[in-house]
Scaffold this active site. Structure first.
Site, short mmCIF file in Angstrom:
data_model
loop_
_atom_site.label_atom_id
_atom_site.label_comp_id
_atom_site.label_asym_id
_atom_site.label_seq_id
_atom_site.Cartn_x
_atom_site.Cartn_y
_atom_site.Cartn_z
N ASN A 10 6.85 -0.08 -3.61
CA ASN A 10 6.73 -0.28 -2.17
C ASN A 10 6.43 -1.76 -1.94
OD1 ASN A 10 6.03 -0.38 0.49
ND2 ASN A 10 4.24 0.96 0.33
N TRP A 11 7.44 -2.47 -1.50
CA TRP A 11 7.30 -3.93 -1.37
C TRP A 11 6.47 -4.32 -0.15
CZ3 TRP A 11 13.00 -5.92 -2.64
CH2 TRP A 11 13.25 -5.69 -4.00
N LYS A 12 6.18 -3.38 0.72
CA LYS A 12 5.41 -3.66 1.95
C LYS A 12 6.01 -4.87 2.67
CE LYS A 12 1.48 -1.43 -0.20
NZ LYS A 12 0.04 -1.28 -0.30
N HIS A 99 2.40 6.44 5.25
CA HIS A 99 1.63 5.57 4.35
C HIS A 99 0.28 5.22 5.00
CE1 HIS A 99 0.39 2.04 2.11
NE2 HIS A 99 1.12 2.53 1.13
N GLU A 101 -1.25 2.57 5.37
CA GLU A 101 -1.24 1.40 6.27
C GLU A 101 -0.63 1.77 7.62
OE1 GLU A 101 0.60 -1.07 3.31
OE2 GLU A 101 -1.26 -0.85 2.17
N GLU A 171 -2.42 8.87 -2.23
CA GLU A 171 -2.86 7.49 -2.27
C GLU A 171 -4.24 7.40 -1.61
OE1 GLU A 171 0.64 4.56 -2.63
OE2 GLU A 171 0.40 4.98 -0.52
N GLY A 177 -4.59 -1.53 -3.04
CA GLY A 177 -4.73 -2.98 -2.95
C GLY A 177 -6.12 -3.48 -3.30
N SER A 217 -3.39 0.77 -6.71
CA SER A 217 -3.74 -0.15 -7.80
C SER A 217 -3.14 0.24 -9.15
CB SER A 217 -5.27 -0.31 -7.91
OG SER A 217 -5.79 -0.87 -6.72
N GLY A 238 2.46 -0.72 -5.24
CA GLY A 238 2.49 -1.81 -4.26
C GLY A 238 2.57 -3.15 -4.96
N GLY A 239 1.44 -3.85 -5.00
CA GLY A 239 1.39 -5.23 -5.51
C GLY A 239 2.10 -5.43 -6.85
P1 13P Z 1 -1.16 -1.21 -4.46
O1 13P Z 1 -0.39 -0.77 -5.69
O2 13P Z 1 -0.96 -2.65 -4.12
O3 13P Z 1 -2.60 -0.79 -4.56
O4 13P Z 1 -0.54 -0.39 -3.22
C1 13P Z 1 -0.35 0.97 -3.35
C2 13P Z 1 0.48 1.45 -2.25
O5 13P Z 1 0.08 1.43 -1.10
C3 13P Z 1 1.84 1.93 -2.57
O6 13P Z 1 2.42 2.57 -1.48
#
Ligand code: 13P
Length: 257
Positions: A10-12, A99, A101, A171, A177, A217, A238-239
């Site tokens: 997930n590149w956000k 999600h 966020e 999640e 994050g 994470s 994510g990251g």
């Molecule tokens: P991180 O891997 O950066 O913690 O993010 C997780 C996430 O929200 C994937 O959708």
């Protein structure tokens, strides 16, 4: 029931079109140097404007294209939104819905998330429905109550007929994050609980087919331990997905698990 793991980056709000092309070129070079692991489904969810750059950049590689969000109506006066059909036309096959966020930064309700899950399915996209509790909710002993409500309301307007038509993602909000990955026992307990809710809420047999991904994470160092948990069927990353080499190591861990 063996479920092929799915790992989706997930590149956000990261990677411009140029960034997406560079990512794909690096990922391709890694795949040419050493074949991608078998037995794991791979995907990325770029921003809307980078979808076609990622699709073209990763052409010929086994990389599914996901969207990070969608609107529930097919068309109309909804400034700033994008429909499931528009995403499908852009080559998208999977859509992240609900999600954390979206829920916490943009105030998305379970009711809206339920509409989005249904809209994705109607357009032939596979919704990746995300659920997860906040730190306060966990400390108050409300984790199961919260994720059960999110799951049931998320599925309120749709009735998937096979495990291929739905993906769940657990999640925990406090793990996203933060570098604070959930403990294996917490992950296994939450995933097992979600599967039991799914069994009660959906067609017989479906619950054992649906993949439940863990997100929060995940990185190349912790993926191997997490994928060994019987109820973990892959990851939303994510990251750590922004670095093609690190993402590749997570894929290898998922395939080996
Ligand atoms: P991180 O891997 O950066 O913690 O993010 C997780 C996430 O929200 C994937 O959708």
């Amino acid at each position: 029931m063996s479920r092929t793991p799915l790992v989706l980056g997930n590149w956000k709000l990261n990677l411009t079109r140029a960034g997406a092309r560079t990512w794909c070129a690096s990922f391709r070079a890694l795949a040419e140097a050493e074949p991608l692991p078998r037995g794991v489904a791979i995907g990325v969810a770029p921003t809307f404007t980078s979808l076609d750059a990622a699709r073209e950049g990763c052409a010929g590689l086994p990389v599914l294209l996901g969207a990070q969000n969608l609107h529930w109506e097919p068309s109309g006066a909804f400034t700033g939104e994008i429909s499931a059909e528009m995403l499908r036309e852009a080559g998208v096959t999977h859509a992240i819905v609900g999600h954390s966020e979206r829920r916490h930064v943009f105030g998305e309700s379970d009711e809206r998330i339920g509409r989005k899950v249904a809209a994705a399915r109607e357009a032939g996209l596979v919704p990746i429905l995300c659920v997860g509790e906040t730190e306060d909710e966990r400390e108050a002993g409300r984790t199961e109550e919260v994720i059960e409500a999110q799951l049931r309301r998320g599925l309120a307007r749709t009735a998937p007929r096979s495990g291929a038509e739905l993906v769940l993602a657990y999640e925990p909000v406090w793990a996203i994050g933060t570098g604070k990955v959930a403990l294996p026992g917490q992950v296994e307990e939450a995933h097992g609980f979600l599967r039991s809710v799914l069994a009660a809420a959906t067609a017989p047999g479906l619950a054992s087919e649906v993949r439940i991904l863990y997100g929060g994470s995940v990185n190349a160092g912790n993926a191997a331990g997490l994928i060994r948990l019987p109820e973990v069927d892959g990851f939303l990353v994510g990251g750590a997905s922004l670095d093609p080499a690190g993402f590749r190591r997570i894929l290898e861990a998922a395939a080996a698990g």
